[in-house]
Design an enzyme around this catalytic site. Structure first.
Site, PDB file in Angstrom:
ATOM      1  N   TYR A 163     -58.944 -38.600 -48.322  1.00  0.00           N
ATOM      2  CA  TYR A 163     -57.805 -37.823 -47.804  1.00  0.00           C
ATOM      3  C   TYR A 163     -56.510 -38.614 -47.955  1.00  0.00           C
ATOM      4  O   TYR A 163     -55.501 -38.100 -48.433  1.00  0.00           O
ATOM      5  CB  TYR A 163     -58.068 -37.466 -46.342  1.00  0.00           C
ATOM      6  CG  TYR A 163     -57.101 -36.470 -45.745  1.00  0.00           C
ATOM      7  CD1 TYR A 163     -57.159 -35.118 -46.064  1.00  0.00           C
ATOM      8  CD2 TYR A 163     -56.119 -36.874 -44.833  1.00  0.00           C
ATOM      9  CE1 TYR A 163     -56.280 -34.197 -45.495  1.00  0.00           C
ATOM     10  CE2 TYR A 163     -55.238 -35.967 -44.264  1.00  0.00           C
ATOM     11  CZ  TYR A 163     -55.323 -34.624 -44.596  1.00  0.00           C
ATOM     12  OH  TYR A 163     -54.445 -33.722 -44.023  1.00  0.00           O
ATOM     13  N   THR A 190     -54.855 -26.992 -35.279  1.00  0.00           N
ATOM     14  CA  THR A 190     -55.416 -25.972 -36.169  1.00  0.00           C
ATOM     15  C   THR A 190     -56.910 -26.281 -36.330  1.00  0.00           C
ATOM     16  O   THR A 190     -57.406 -27.296 -35.834  1.00  0.00           O
ATOM     17  CB  THR A 190     -54.774 -25.997 -37.580  1.00  0.00           C
ATOM     18  OG1 THR A 190     -55.257 -27.148 -38.276  1.00  0.00           O
ATOM     19  CG2 THR A 190     -53.254 -25.995 -37.536  1.00  0.00           C
ATOM     20  N   GLY A 235     -53.849 -21.287 -39.557  1.00  0.00           N
ATOM     21  CA  GLY A 235     -53.267 -22.612 -39.381  1.00  0.00           C
ATOM     22  C   GLY A 235     -51.795 -22.720 -39.771  1.00  0.00           C
ATOM     23  O   GLY A 235     -50.994 -21.822 -39.518  1.00  0.00           O
ATOM     24  N   GLN A 276     -43.508 -46.705 -35.068  1.00  0.00           N
ATOM     25  CA  GLN A 276     -43.995 -47.884 -34.353  1.00  0.00           C
ATOM     26  C   GLN A 276     -44.167 -49.083 -35.288  1.00  0.00           C
ATOM     27  O   GLN A 276     -44.496 -48.919 -36.439  1.00  0.00           O
ATOM     28  CB  GLN A 276     -45.328 -47.568 -33.689  1.00  0.00           C
ATOM     29  CG  GLN A 276     -45.227 -46.422 -32.692  1.00  0.00           C
ATOM     30  CD  GLN A 276     -46.569 -45.981 -32.136  1.00  0.00           C
ATOM     31  OE1 GLN A 276     -46.897 -46.308 -31.014  1.00  0.00           O
ATOM     32  NE2 GLN A 276     -47.329 -45.267 -32.932  1.00  0.00           N
TER      33      GLN A 276
HETATM   34  N1  LIG Z   1     -53.394 -29.618 -38.809  1.00  0.00           N
HETATM   35  C1  LIG Z   1     -53.189 -30.906 -38.995  1.00  0.00           C
HETATM   36  O1  LIG Z   1     -53.440 -31.712 -38.105  1.00  0.00           O
HETATM   37  C2  LIG Z   1     -52.625 -31.406 -40.297  1.00  0.00           C
HETATM   38  C3  LIG Z   1     -52.032 -32.676 -40.319  1.00  0.00           C
HETATM   39  C4  LIG Z   1     -51.519 -33.156 -41.524  1.00  0.00           C
HETATM   40  C5  LIG Z   1     -51.581 -32.387 -42.663  1.00  0.00           C
HETATM   41  N2  LIG Z   1     -52.175 -31.148 -42.612  1.00  0.00           N
HETATM   42  C6  LIG Z   1     -52.232 -30.392 -43.861  1.00  0.00           C
HETATM   43  O2  LIG Z   1     -51.746 -29.089 -43.636  1.00  0.00           O
HETATM   44  C7  LIG Z   1     -52.342 -28.183 -44.548  1.00  0.00           C
HETATM   45  C8  LIG Z   1     -52.855 -26.975 -43.801  1.00  0.00           C
HETATM   46  O3  LIG Z   1     -53.872 -27.394 -42.925  1.00  0.00           O
HETATM   47  P1  LIG Z   1     -54.274 -26.606 -41.572  1.00  0.00           P
HETATM   48  O4  LIG Z   1     -54.189 -27.584 -40.483  1.00  0.00           O
HETATM   49  O5  LIG Z   1     -53.530 -25.333 -41.486  1.00  0.00           O
HETATM   50  O6  LIG Z   1     -55.833 -26.367 -41.883  1.00  0.00           O
HETATM   51  P2  LIG Z   1     -56.726 -25.059 -41.820  1.00  0.00           P
HETATM   52  O7  LIG Z   1     -58.096 -25.519 -42.121  1.00  0.00           O
HETATM   53  O8  LIG Z   1     -56.483 -24.314 -40.543  1.00  0.00           O
HETATM   54  O9  LIG Z   1     -56.161 -24.144 -43.005  1.00  0.00           O
HETATM   55  C9  LIG Z   1     -56.337 -24.491 -44.350  1.00  0.00           C
HETATM   56  C10 LIG Z   1     -56.354 -23.227 -45.172  1.00  0.00           C
HETATM   57  O10 LIG Z   1     -56.521 -23.618 -46.548  1.00  0.00           O
HETATM   58  C11 LIG Z   1     -57.460 -22.716 -47.136  1.00  0.00           C
HETATM   59  N3  LIG Z   1     -58.110 -23.319 -48.298  1.00  0.00           N
HETATM   60  C12 LIG Z   1     -59.062 -24.292 -48.322  1.00  0.00           C
HETATM   61  N4  LIG Z   1     -59.446 -24.515 -49.585  1.00  0.00           N
HETATM   62  C13 LIG Z   1     -58.735 -23.685 -50.385  1.00  0.00           C
HETATM   63  C14 LIG Z   1     -58.691 -23.437 -51.778  1.00  0.00           C
HETATM   64  N5  LIG Z   1     -59.484 -24.100 -52.637  1.00  0.00           N
HETATM   65  N6  LIG Z   1     -57.828 -22.513 -52.238  1.00  0.00           N
HETATM   66  C15 LIG Z   1     -57.030 -21.837 -51.393  1.00  0.00           C
HETATM   67  N7  LIG Z   1     -57.034 -21.999 -50.057  1.00  0.00           N
HETATM   68  C16 LIG Z   1     -57.871 -22.921 -49.570  1.00  0.00           C
HETATM   69  C17 LIG Z   1     -58.458 -22.395 -46.026  1.00  0.00           C
HETATM   70  O11 LIG Z   1     -59.171 -21.203 -46.292  1.00  0.00           O
HETATM   71  C18 LIG Z   1     -57.525 -22.287 -44.811  1.00  0.00           C
HETATM   72  O12 LIG Z   1     -57.053 -20.975 -44.633  1.00  0.00           O
HETATM   73  C19 LIG Z   1     -53.409 -28.981 -45.297  1.00  0.00           C
HETATM   74  O13 LIG Z   1     -52.910 -29.391 -46.546  1.00  0.00           O
HETATM   75  C20 LIG Z   1     -53.629 -30.181 -44.389  1.00  0.00           C
HETATM   76  O14 LIG Z   1     -54.106 -31.303 -45.095  1.00  0.00           O
HETATM   77  C21 LIG Z   1     -52.693 -30.648 -41.454  1.00  0.00           C
END
Ligand SMILES: NC(=O)c1ccc[n+]([C@@H]2O[C@H](COP(=O)([O-])OP(=O)(O)OC[C@H]3O[C@@H](n4cnc5c(N)ncnc54)[C@H](O)[C@@H]3O)[C@@H](O)[C@H]2O)c1
Length: 260
Positions: free
Chosen positions: A158, A195, A18, A260
């Protein structure tokens, strides 16, 4: 490659896939050494191996549960030793999960979300700070969300964690500045990015990814969801000295959603 972060050494949590994976690749391509950490240890090592195949000697991969204080102390020491310094921390690891309205929510779920999304950021800042100060100019990048700036029904836990990360970022920025340390601290606020975190929405759409994405993009003025590199480019800017006068700030990557 233009070496925008040459000489920097970055630790990226949740880097096995991700956004964390995309950020690790982006920083490595632009000359940084990267320590990719994840609770999925083989995944973190696989990303580091792939980066090393393209950029020999630049990447390290470690197992790391960001909710574990002891592991934080060990991982920042190890990363600093392996990379020779630690000048960038990307607090990226996080979980999303199913929508849960108040009466279906539970204290266990709330606490799990707090531990992974929020407490981890405090632990990361605390244990990395001595190393970051020593390697200044340095940068902390906290991955929050548009959900930290605007609420949505069913996302109470969240929303709360991501809003906390937004405000905590500012506190750390001000503390570092007050101490006279050149350690900047900023947050990034993505909307839906393609992701695995979007999997619950695909499930809700009966497994139809295109349908799920169509639903998610409805409220976004640019009428699309984001790519991981949309976030990685912002992290690159904040990691580099190009952003040397920016601290306590936030970057929205939301296709215009919150305009918006
Ligand atoms: N993708 C989106 O739409 C989006 C939007 C806003 C914010 N985010 C934020 O971006 C960040 C990354 O999310 P992503 O979209 O890549 O998700 P993802 O699920 O693809 O990746 C998250 C990663 O975090 C790891 N993880 C989970 N728990 C963990 C722990 N206790 N210790 C260490 N690693 C841990 C997982 O193994 C995974 O590899 C997150 O903080 C998420 O909240 C994502």
């Amino acid at each position: 490659m233009s070496g925008r972060v040459a000489g920097k050494a970055a630790l990226i949590t949740g880097g096995a896939q991700g956004l964390g994976e995309a950020i690790a690749w982006m920083l490595a391509r632009e000359g940084a050494r990267v320590a990719v950490t994840d609770i999925n240890a083989p995944g973190a090592r696989a990303v580091a191996d792939a980066i090393n195949a393209a950029h020999p000697g630049q990447a390290f991969g470690y197992g790391h549960d960001v909710t574990d204080e002891v592991q934080w102390a060990e991982v920042v020491d190890r990363a600093t030793a392996d990379m020779g310094r630690l000048s960038v921390l990307v607090n990226n690891a996080g979980i999303g999960g199913d929508l849960r309205w108040l009466e279906d929510d539970s204290l266990d779920h709330w606490r799990k979300m707090q531990a992974i999304n929020q407490e981890s950021v405090m632990l990361g800042c605390k244990y990395a700070m001595p190393h970051l100060r020593a390697a200044a100019p340095a940068s902390i990048i906290n991955i929050s969300s548009v959900a930290g700036l605007a609420a949505a029904p069913g996302m109470g836990a969240y929303n709360a964690t991501k809003a906390a990360v937004w405000m905590y970022t500012k506190t750390i920025a001000l503390e570092a500045a007050k101490h006279g340390w050149d350690v900047r601290c900023n947050s990034i606020h993505p909307v839906f990015i393609k992701t695995a975190i979007l999997d619950p929405y695909v499930k809700m759409a009966g497994g139809d990814e295109a349908k799920a994405h169509e639903r998610l993009m409805r409220g976004i003025p640019l009428r699309r969801i984001g790519e991981p590199d949309d976030v990685a480019y912002a992290a690159l800017y904040l990691a580099s000295d190009e952003s040397k006068f920016i601290t306590g700030s936030e970057i929205k990557i939301d296709g215009g959603l919150l305009a918006q």
